[in-house]
Scaffold this active site. Structure first.
Site, PDB file in Angstrom:
ATOM      1  N   LYS A 151      41.006  46.577  35.719  1.00 22.30           N
ATOM      2  CA  LYS A 151      41.281  48.000  35.520  1.00 22.30           C
ATOM      3  C   LYS A 151      42.458  48.205  34.574  1.00 22.30           C
ATOM      4  O   LYS A 151      42.452  49.102  33.753  1.00 22.30           O
ATOM      5  CB  LYS A 151      41.625  48.657  36.859  1.00 22.30           C
ATOM      6  N   LYS A 189      55.812  43.683  43.060  1.00 21.91           N
ATOM      7  CA  LYS A 189      55.936  45.033  42.495  1.00 21.91           C
ATOM      8  C   LYS A 189      57.398  45.475  42.470  1.00 21.91           C
ATOM      9  O   LYS A 189      57.845  46.090  41.509  1.00 21.91           O
ATOM     10  CB  LYS A 189      55.095  46.039  43.287  1.00 21.91           C
ATOM     11  N   LYS A 236      39.752  37.773  34.194  1.00 19.55           N
ATOM     12  CA  LYS A 236      38.893  38.694  34.912  1.00 19.55           C
ATOM     13  C   LYS A 236      38.893  40.060  34.231  1.00 19.55           C
ATOM     14  O   LYS A 236      39.953  40.520  33.794  1.00 19.55           O
ATOM     15  CB  LYS A 236      39.469  38.832  36.337  1.00 19.55           C
TER      16      LYS A 236
HETATM   17  P1  AMP Z   1      40.379  46.543  41.833  1.00 23.80           P
HETATM   18  O1  AMP Z   1      39.844  46.844  40.456  1.00 23.80           O
HETATM   19  O2  AMP Z   1      41.284  45.337  41.810  1.00 23.80           O
HETATM   20  O3  AMP Z   1      40.938  47.747  42.538  1.00 23.80           O
HETATM   21  O4  AMP Z   1      39.141  46.053  42.716  1.00 23.80           O
HETATM   22  C1  AMP Z   1      38.185  46.886  43.330  1.00 23.80           C
HETATM   23  C2  AMP Z   1      37.021  46.007  43.764  1.00 23.80           C
HETATM   24  O5  AMP Z   1      36.306  45.482  42.612  1.00 23.80           O
HETATM   25  C3  AMP Z   1      37.433  44.769  44.579  1.00 23.80           C
HETATM   26  O6  AMP Z   1      36.466  44.563  45.594  1.00 23.80           O
HETATM   27  C4  AMP Z   1      37.404  43.631  43.582  1.00 23.80           C
HETATM   28  O7  AMP Z   1      37.131  42.379  44.167  1.00 23.80           O
HETATM   29  C5  AMP Z   1      36.264  44.051  42.639  1.00 23.80           C
HETATM   30  N1  AMP Z   1      36.504  43.547  41.274  1.00 23.80           N
HETATM   31  C6  AMP Z   1      37.548  43.896  40.481  1.00 23.80           C
HETATM   32  N2  AMP Z   1      37.453  43.286  39.265  1.00 23.80           N
HETATM   33  C7  AMP Z   1      36.316  42.526  39.291  1.00 23.80           C
HETATM   34  C8  AMP Z   1      35.680  41.651  38.349  1.00 23.80           C
HETATM   35  N3  AMP Z   1      36.149  41.471  37.112  1.00 23.80           N
HETATM   36  N4  AMP Z   1      34.533  41.036  38.724  1.00 23.80           N
HETATM   37  C9  AMP Z   1      34.024  41.233  39.962  1.00 23.80           C
HETATM   38  N5  AMP Z   1      34.571  42.033  40.904  1.00 23.80           N
HETATM   39  C10 AMP Z   1      35.712  42.687  40.584  1.00 23.80           C
END
Ligand code: AMP
Ligand code: TRP
Length: 336
Positions: free
Chosen positions: A199, A114, A196
């Site tokens: 967000k 970052k 993947k």
């Molecule tokens: P984040 O969006 O990176 O803040 O992740 C929040 C939670 O959602 C974490 O536990 C990640 O492992 C899960 N997560 C994020 N993106 C995915 C995805 N595409 N598939 C499954 N789990 C996800």
């Protein structure tokens, strides 16, 4: 009688929460509420480590709280709260700063990544993992469910805890373990099934299903999903089947069926067009009640405030005395 394990989960209130977050994380949190003692923390202080628009941050924090409640986080079973509502986090972070060597923080890969992308790096960004260590340690958490990218921060948390324990009092902090979900639960982008669903890409057309998307939008995104030039509806790891595999995986997670039952549901499907429509329908069916409950909560700010105050009270009852005990151990005089 066995004592229940204690779990701390932190989630940043920035970015659009999507189907991957729900099927890969939140759904499991909801399902596991009975078995463990859970703290779900919306980590707004962490979000301040990169620049934020104040009105946006305020809205997103409340919106994520409403969304987690709508998804089934039950305030009778879990403590759901906003990090900045519990004074222990910012105060205790200072105390932990004073036992954490600078070199440990400079080595963190997330910090290096970052920081390399920014012209002027805030002190808060370097300190991010210490704030996170406090989140976990002030609740005596045994388990911390995180993605692979956060594993190093949980390991640092263990180091900080061990250092504090050896300086001030053996066994004061519980040494937590990272819990990394298995790869199987990964939801991939609909526009590109090799990446993947994320967000940061959630506003890109056709990439993600955001949990607040209306049924029409959900149907449109699925209809546009990338598949292959064949017509076989099978679970497969073959690279060309990644799109179909992702659609089937989403359907499987959404319905809770096993692979055999999923394939039986599609035995009479006429091509990928049918597959996409039926997966969309299954997702619409699970998201409809979530979206309705979300809007009810957002339309009733007093009720949302009440639920968040209750979560903060439960969290503070654990974390504030822990931080007060730290102060005492470190030689600070507590007010009388
Ligand atoms: P984040 O969006 O990176 O803040 O992740 C929040 C939670 O959602 C974490 O536990 C990640 O492992 C899960 N997560 C994020 N993106 C995915 C995805 N595409 N598939 C499954 N789990 C996800
Ligand atoms: N750093 C985590 C992330 O970006 C969020 C987080 C903050 C967290 N504090 C935590 C996760 C404590 C688990 C435990 O995903």
């Amino acid at each position: 009688m066995t004592t229940k394990r204690r779990v701390f989960s932190g989630i940043q209130p920035t970015g659009n929460i999507h189907l991957g977050n729900y099927l890969g994380a939140v759904k499991n949190w909801v399902a596991g509420q009975e078995k463990k003692i859970n703290y779900f923390c919306i980590v707004d202080l962490h979000s301040l480590t990169v620049s934020q628009d104040p009105d946006d941050l305020r809205f997103q924090t409340r919106s994520l709280a409403a969304m987690l409640l709508a998804c089934g986080i039950d305030p009778d079973k879990s403590a759901l709260f906003i990090q900045s509502h519990v004074r222990a986090h910012a105060e205790g972070c200072w105390l932990l700063n004073c036992v954490t060597p600078l070199g440990w923080l400079q080595r963190m890969t997330q910090y290096k990544d970052k920081a390399a992308k920014q012209e002027s790096v805030l002190a808060g960004l370097l300190d991010y993992p210490v704030l996170m260590a406090g989140d976990i340690l002030f609740y005596d958490a045994d388990e911390v469910p995180v993605g692979e990218d956060q594993k190093q921060h949980v390991e640092l948390t263990r180091d900080i805890a061990q250092r504090f324990n050896s300086l001030y009092g053996r066994d004061f902090f519980v040494i937590p373990k990272p819990i990394i979900p298995e790869i199987g639960a990964r939801v991939m982008g609909l526009d590109d099934p090799t990446v993947k669903m994320s967000k940061s890409l959630a506003d890109k057309r056709g990439h993600a299903i955001r949990l607040l998307d209306e049924p029409k939008e959900i149907m449109r995104s699925f209809k546009r999903a990338v598949t292959d030039s064949g017509r076989e509806i099978i679970f497969s790891r073959a690279p060309e089947k990644a799109g179909v595999n992702n659609l089937l995986g989403i359907y499987k997670a959404a319905t809770g069926e096993d692979e055999t039952a999923v394939l039986a549901d599609f035995a009479d499907a006429r091509g990928y067009g049918d597959l996409k429509v039926r997966v969309a329908e299954a997702v619409i069916e699970i998201l409809n009640p979530i979206r309705q409950r979300y809007h009810q909560l957002m339309d009733d700010p007093a009720e949302l405030d009440r639920l968040l105050a209750r979560g903060a009270e439960q969290a503070a009852a654990v974390a504030n005395p822990k931080v007060d005990a730290m102060k005492e151990m470190m030689g600070l005089v507590l007010p009388r």
